[in-house]
Scaffold this active site. Structure first.
Site, PDB file in Angstrom:
ATOM      1  N   ASN A   1       0.882  -1.163   0.000  1.00 25.42           N
ATOM      2  CA  ASN A   1       0.000   0.000   0.000  1.00 25.42           C
ATOM      3  C   ASN A   1       0.922   1.216   0.000  1.00 25.42           C
ATOM      4  OD1 ASN A   1      -1.801   2.057   0.489  1.00 25.42           O
ATOM      5  ND2 ASN A   1      -2.268   1.439   2.598  1.00 25.42           N
ATOM      6  N   TRP A   2       1.088   1.777  -1.171  1.00 26.69           N
ATOM      7  CA  TRP A   2       2.055   2.884  -1.291  1.00 26.69           C
ATOM      8  C   TRP A   2       1.556   4.173  -0.651  1.00 26.69           C
ATOM      9  CZ3 TRP A   2       4.365   2.769  -6.976  1.00 26.69           C
ATOM     10  CH2 TRP A   2       5.089   1.583  -7.131  1.00 26.69           C
ATOM     11  N   LYS A   3       0.248   4.253  -0.389  1.00 27.08           N
ATOM     12  CA  LYS A   3      -0.345   5.487   0.159  1.00 27.08           C
ATOM     13  C   LYS A   3      -0.016   6.665  -0.763  1.00 27.08           C
ATOM     14  CE  LYS A   3      -0.215   3.382   4.680  1.00 27.08           C
ATOM     15  NZ  LYS A   3      -0.211   3.547   6.128  1.00 27.08           N
TER      16      LYS A   3
ATOM     17  N   HIS B   1      -9.603   1.618   4.297  1.00 27.67           N
ATOM     18  CA  HIS B   1      -8.370   1.780   5.078  1.00 27.67           C
ATOM     19  C   HIS B   1      -8.645   2.750   6.227  1.00 27.67           C
ATOM     20  CE1 HIS B   1      -4.323   2.900   6.204  1.00 27.67           C
ATOM     21  NE2 HIS B   1      -3.947   1.766   5.655  1.00 27.67           N
TER      22      HIS B   1
ATOM     23  N   GLU C   1      -7.047   5.131   7.358  1.00 29.86           N
ATOM     24  CA  GLU C   1      -6.784   6.544   7.036  1.00 29.86           C
ATOM     25  C   GLU C   1      -7.964   7.150   6.277  1.00 29.86           C
ATOM     26  OE1 GLU C   1      -2.973   5.833   5.214  1.00 29.86           O
ATOM     27  OE2 GLU C   1      -2.199   5.262   7.178  1.00 29.86           O
TER      28      GLU C   1
ATOM     29  N   GLU D   1      -5.874  -4.446  10.328  1.00 24.86           N
ATOM     30  CA  GLU D   1      -4.817  -3.473  10.598  1.00 24.86           C
ATOM     31  C   GLU D   1      -5.147  -2.708  11.876  1.00 24.86           C
ATOM     32  OE1 GLU D   1      -2.655  -2.426   6.671  1.00 24.86           O
ATOM     33  OE2 GLU D   1      -4.388  -1.132   6.840  1.00 24.86           O
TER      34      GLU D   1
ATOM     35  N   GLY E   1       2.157   2.489  10.773  1.00 29.15           N
ATOM     36  CA  GLY E   1       3.145   3.554  10.630  1.00 29.15           C
ATOM     37  C   GLY E   1       3.798   3.968  11.938  1.00 29.15           C
TER      38      GLY E   1
ATOM     39  N   SER F   1       2.996  -1.885  10.485  1.00 28.33           N
ATOM     40  CA  SER F   1       4.435  -2.002  10.770  1.00 28.33           C
ATOM     41  C   SER F   1       4.965  -3.412  10.516  1.00 28.33           C
ATOM     42  CB  SER F   1       4.747  -1.546  12.198  1.00 28.33           C
ATOM     43  OG  SER F   1       4.379  -0.194  12.372  1.00 28.33           O
TER      44      SER F   1
HETATM   45  P1  PGA Z   1       2.562   0.420   7.670  1.00 28.17           P
HETATM   46  O1  PGA Z   1       1.107   0.655   7.004  1.00 28.17           O
HETATM   47  O2  PGA Z   1       3.073  -0.882   7.146  1.00 28.17           O
HETATM   48  O3  PGA Z   1       3.377   1.599   7.216  1.00 28.17           O
HETATM   49  O4  PGA Z   1       2.345   0.393   9.149  1.00 28.17           O
HETATM   50  C1  PGA Z   1       0.241  -0.408   6.761  1.00 28.17           C
HETATM   51  C2  PGA Z   1      -1.026   0.108   6.145  1.00 28.17           C
HETATM   52  O5  PGA Z   1      -1.518   1.171   6.576  1.00 28.17           O
HETATM   53  O6  PGA Z   1      -1.573  -0.507   5.208  1.00 28.17           O
END
Ligand code: PGA
Length: 251
Positions: free
Chosen positions: A9-11, A96, A98, A168, A174, A214
């Site tokens: 997931n490159w965001k 997600h 976010e 998640e 993150g 993470s």
């Molecule tokens: P992360 O993000 O691996 O940077 O913790 C995972 C995600 O939000 O899909």
């Protein structure tokens, strides 16, 4: 039987040239070493077309990070599921944390998005997970069950069978703070039981449930060794080919 999947997931990271270069590097690495799981990268909308042209679809799947809750029309700035599908992408991350936290996505909008994704042949990677407060006050199992029920349990068993889930925990995204392999296993087993309660054990057994938060090459082997952890959704560590391949190679 369910598939093992490692999905990046490159965001909101990389420019188009940077993203194309990274995608090519991952695709080449996968051609050189055969992965023991399906590998997918989910990239920004702007990257879908050039990345589709740069990778070998036989070794690397492509997905978007979101899609609109409407098919077409006067929704300035939105990108629809048919548009995503027309790029050659096969997956879409939906719900997600976010998106839920910063863009107000609710189970109601997510049901629309899931339906449109499925109608257009996209595999939703549907994200669920509790926040720190819910982990600490012990309501995490109910919170996650509710996200699954509200977001997905309107689906027929056939359509539910097309969904990939990603657990998640928001406190692990993150933050460098990973759920322990035991915490992940307990939650994944719980989610599978919730699915079995609605659709039966066979559908539950066939559902891939990924862990995200993470996840990196150093902790992936322990997480992926757990019986109900079927891979990972990888944020930060998907932005460097070597880091991402380190996780892929945990299978
Ligand atoms: P992360 O993000 O691996 O940077 O913790 C995972 C995600 O939000 O899909």
């Amino acid at each position: 039987m369910r598939k093992n999947i490692v999905a990046g997931n490159w965001k909101m990271n990389t420019t188009v040239p940077e993203g194309v270069a990274l995608a090519k590097e991952v695709s080449e690495a996968l051609k050189a070493t055969k992965a023991n799981c399906d590998v997918v990268i989910c990239v920004p909308f702007t990257h879908l077309v050039p990345v589709a042209g740069a990778i070998d679809a036989a070794v690397l799947g492509l997905g978007a990070e979101n899609c609109a809750d409407h098919k077409s029309g006067a929704y300035t700035g939105e990108v629809s599921a048919p548009m995503v599908a027309s790029t050659g992408a096969k997956y879409v991350i939906l719900g997600h944390s976010e998106r839920r936290q910063y863009y107000g996505e609710t189970s109601e909008t997510l049901r629309e998005k899931v339906a449109l994704a499925l109608e257009n042949g996209l595999t939703p990677i549907f994200c669920i997970g509790e926040v720190l407060e819910e982990r600490e006050n012990g309501t995490f199992n109910e919170v996650v069950a509710k996200q699954v029920e509200e977001g997905l349990f309107n689906l027929s068993a056939e359509d539910f069978g097309k969904i990939v889930l990603a657990y998640e925990p928001v406190w692990a995204i993150g933050t460098g703070k990973t759920a322990t392999a035991e915490q992940a296993q307990d939650m994944h087993a719980h989610i599978r039981a919730v699915i079995a309660g609605k659709y039966g054990q066979e559908v539950a057994n066939n559902t891939s449930i990924l862990y995200g938060g993470s996840c990196k090459a150093s902790n992936a082997p322990e997480l992926f060794a757990k019986p109900d952890v079927d891979g990972g959704l990888i944020g930060g560590a998907s932005l460097k080919c070597a880091d991402f391949m380190g996780i892929v190679n945990a299978f």
